[in-house]
Design a protein around this motif. Structure first.
Motif, mmCIF file in Angstrom:
data_model
loop_
_atom_site.group_PDB
_atom_site.id
_atom_site.type_symbol
_atom_site.label_atom_id
_atom_site.label_comp_id
_atom_site.label_asym_id
_atom_site.label_seq_id
_atom_site.Cartn_x
_atom_site.Cartn_y
_atom_site.Cartn_z
ATOM 1 N N MET A 1 0.827 -1.187 0.000
ATOM 2 C CA MET A 1 0.000 0.000 0.000
ATOM 3 C C MET A 1 0.874 1.253 0.000
ATOM 4 S SD MET A 1 -3.084 -1.013 2.578
ATOM 5 C CE MET A 1 -2.107 -0.646 3.999
ATOM 6 N N CYS A 2 1.654 1.402 -1.036
ATOM 7 C CA CYS A 2 2.477 2.586 -1.163
ATOM 8 C C CYS A 2 1.729 3.628 -1.985
ATOM 9 C CB CYS A 2 3.811 2.226 -1.803
ATOM 10 S SG CYS A 2 4.802 1.146 -0.726
ATOM 11 N N TYR A 3 2.030 4.868 -1.746
ATOM 12 C CA TYR A 3 1.250 5.962 -2.312
ATOM 13 C C TYR A 3 1.969 6.616 -3.494
ATOM 14 C CZ TYR A 3 -1.433 5.358 1.904
ATOM 15 O OH TYR A 3 -2.203 4.825 2.900
ATOM 16 N N PHE A 4 1.207 6.864 -4.553
ATOM 17 C CA PHE A 4 1.729 7.451 -5.784
ATOM 18 C C PHE A 4 0.842 8.606 -6.219
ATOM 19 C CE2 PHE A 4 3.431 3.254 -5.689
ATOM 20 C CZ PHE A 4 4.642 3.306 -6.349
ATOM 21 N N GLU A 5 1.436 9.523 -6.965
ATOM 22 C CA GLU A 5 0.646 10.591 -7.583
ATOM 23 C C GLU A 5 -0.120 9.995 -8.760
ATOM 24 O OE1 GLU A 5 3.502 13.502 -8.717
ATOM 25 O OE2 GLU A 5 3.635 14.342 -6.700
ATOM 26 N N GLN A 6 -1.181 10.678 -9.150
ATOM 27 C CA GLN A 6 -1.986 10.233 -10.278
ATOM 28 C C GLN A 6 -2.361 11.452 -11.109
ATOM 29 O OE1 GLN A 6 -6.117 9.192 -9.628
ATOM 30 N NE2 GLN A 6 -5.824 7.311 -10.789
ATOM 31 N N THR A 7 -2.365 11.300 -12.428
ATOM 32 C CA THR A 7 -2.821 12.353 -13.332
ATOM 33 C C THR A 7 -4.085 11.855 -14.010
ATOM 34 O OG1 THR A 7 -0.545 13.020 -13.739
ATOM 35 C CG2 THR A 7 -2.189 13.806 -15.287
ATOM 36 N N ARG A 8 -5.118 12.695 -14.031
ATOM 37 C CA ARG A 8 -6.386 12.318 -14.668
ATOM 38 C C ARG A 8 -6.800 13.434 -15.617
ATOM 39 N NH1 ARG A 8 -10.596 8.723 -13.773
ATOM 40 N NH2 ARG A 8 -9.575 7.825 -11.976
ATOM 41 N N TRP A 9 -7.127 13.043 -16.856
ATOM 42 C CA TRP A 9 -7.549 14.014 -17.863
ATOM 43 C C TRP A 9 -9.067 14.121 -17.902
ATOM 44 C CZ3 TRP A 9 -3.151 11.171 -18.221
ATOM 45 C CH2 TRP A 9 -1.984 11.863 -18.530
#
Length: 109
Positions: A1-9
């Motif tokens: 359960m590591c956290y990442f950034e996310q990009t959403r268009w």
């Protein structure tokens, strides 16, 4: 359960970004546990690259269709019309593949 950034268009397409925070299940420095969670989502008002490619191919198909109609009015261009029709079918297949991949990615989260 590591956290990442996310990009959403705006079209719903998304991608993972950079690693942001390590979870407490993983004790090794620089390693991740394998489970990705969203740390922060950055929303983009523009279309994604795939939507841009699809719209470019759509414009190309429309132009080729207009060319075919013009050549049919002029006459005596049968071979050119046939080749252009094959090109249109090929471009439409590419558009279908792009759209299928786009929809799969949208449904995957």
């Amino acid at each position: 359960m590591c956290y990442f950034e996310q990009t959403r268009w705006s079209c719903g397409y998304w991608k993972w970004g950079n690693f942001r925070q390590q979870c407490n299940k993983e004790y090794r420095t620089g390693e991740t546990c394998g489970l990705k969670l969203v740390y922060d989502t950055s929303y983009q008002a523009s279309q994604c690259k795939i939507c841009d490619q699809i719209s470019k191919k759509d414009r190309r198909v429309r132009k080729l269709s207009d060319d075919i109609m013009r050549w049919q009015r002029e006459g005596n261009r049968r071979a050119t019309i046939e080749k252009t029709q094959r090109d249109i079918l090929e471009i439409q297949d590419q558009m279908h593949d792009l759209w299928k991949g786009h929809e799969e990615k949208i449904r995957s989260i």
